[in-house]
Design an enzyme around this catalytic site. Structure first.
Site, mmCIF file in Angstrom:
data_model
loop_
_atom_site.group_PDB
_atom_site.id
_atom_site.type_symbol
_atom_site.label_atom_id
_atom_site.label_comp_id
_atom_site.label_asym_id
_atom_site.label_seq_id
_atom_site.Cartn_x
_atom_site.Cartn_y
_atom_site.Cartn_z
ATOM 1 N N CYS A 87 0.829 -1.210 0.000
ATOM 2 C CA CYS A 87 0.000 0.000 0.000
ATOM 3 C C CYS A 87 0.868 1.266 0.000
ATOM 4 O O CYS A 87 1.469 1.574 -1.019
ATOM 5 C CB CYS A 87 -1.002 -0.047 1.147
ATOM 6 N N HIS A 143 -3.083 -5.371 1.668
ATOM 7 C CA HIS A 143 -2.435 -5.614 2.968
ATOM 8 C C HIS A 143 -2.493 -7.087 3.385
ATOM 9 O O HIS A 143 -3.349 -7.450 4.191
ATOM 10 C CB HIS A 143 -3.173 -4.816 4.053
ATOM 11 N N GLU A 164 -0.687 -8.628 5.429
ATOM 12 C CA GLU A 164 -0.363 -8.801 6.856
ATOM 13 C C GLU A 164 -1.616 -8.806 7.713
ATOM 14 O O GLU A 164 -1.575 -9.192 8.883
ATOM 15 C CB GLU A 164 0.611 -7.699 7.316
HETATM 16 N N1 GLN Z 1 -3.423 6.392 1.095
HETATM 17 C C1 GLN Z 1 -2.218 6.071 1.788
HETATM 18 C C2 GLN Z 1 -1.031 6.837 1.206
HETATM 19 O O1 GLN Z 1 -1.192 7.597 0.317
HETATM 20 C C3 GLN Z 1 -1.941 4.583 1.736
HETATM 21 C C4 GLN Z 1 -2.950 3.842 2.567
HETATM 22 C C5 GLN Z 1 -2.424 2.568 3.166
HETATM 23 O O2 GLN Z 1 -1.227 2.336 3.259
HETATM 24 N N2 GLN Z 1 -3.325 1.745 3.637
HETATM 25 O O3 GLN Z 1 0.068 6.673 1.647
#
Ligand code: GLN
Length: 198
Positions: free
Chosen positions: A81, A177, A179
């Site tokens: 992410c 994610h 994890e």
């Molecule tokens: N929107 C977040 C960002 O721009 C990422 C979100 C996440 O890691 N769950 O860093």
């Protein structure tokens, strides 16, 4: 290397879950907050969180250029992410002036930050993942997607018509994610990437 030492960048975000997942996947896991710790690891996980905040902490702690250099030298890395966003070579919707997500150039790709967020903030679903038997439960939280990949980049999973998991050499990234699900196949795969088994 029998048991690899894998760091989790621990400036912000869901560090603990990755440390636990890596330990279950057979690695020696350690948090990374400073240069000496970055220098000591065989691989690095960059967790989810907020990519703009993480970028500025990396810069303030003088870790940004050392991390870029280690990646350029072939450090295996896995970003989830916000971690995927940071591993990109180009970031779209990177944030406003002075509060921008900064690319680490680990994978030749363009990602769009908060891409799914424009439609729906968070969702999950089962998706096929190249090289793994059976689908992966993918949890997306204000997730990015990949809009362009370079020639050497392998797309491992797709959702909403976009790549959401990619690999280039020793660097892996997912928009979701793993994890958070208890399924350790992706962490195990990364541990095998670090030891050179895959
Ligand atoms: N929107 C977040 C960002 O721009 C990422 C979100 C996440 O890691 N769950 O860093």
């Amino acid at each position: 290397m029998s048991v690899p030492r894998i760091g989790v960048l621990a400036l912000q975000g869901d560090t603990r879950e990755h440390l636990a997942a890596l330990t279950e996947a057979g690695a020696e896991a350690m948090p990374v907050r400073r240069r000496s710790e970055l220098d000591a690891v065989d691989g690095l996980v960059i967790p989810g969180g907020e990519s703009t905040t993480m970028s500025h902490l990396l810069a303030d702690l003088e870790l940004l250029e050392p991390l870029r250099r280690r990646l350029a030298d072939g450090l295996p890395a896995y970003g989830a992410c916000a971690g995927m966003i940071l591993l990109a070579s180009e970031i779209l919707d990177a944030g406003a002036n002075g509060r921008k997500a900064l690319p680490l150039h680990g994978i030749d790709m363009t990602v769009r930050r908060n891409a799914f967020g424009r439609q729906v903030d968070s969702f999950e679903g089962d998706i096929a993942f190249e090289g793994l038997d059976g689908p992966v439960r993918a949890v997306f939280i204000r997730a990015p997607w990949v809009e362009r990949v370079g020639a050497g980049v392998q797309v491992l999973a797709r959702a909403a018509d976009h790549a959401v998991a990619v690999r280039q050499g020793p660097v892996l990234a997912t928009a979701f994610h793993p994890e958070m699900t208890g399924d350790r196949r992706i962490h195990r795969w990364f541990v095998d990437m670090v030891t050179g088994r895959v």
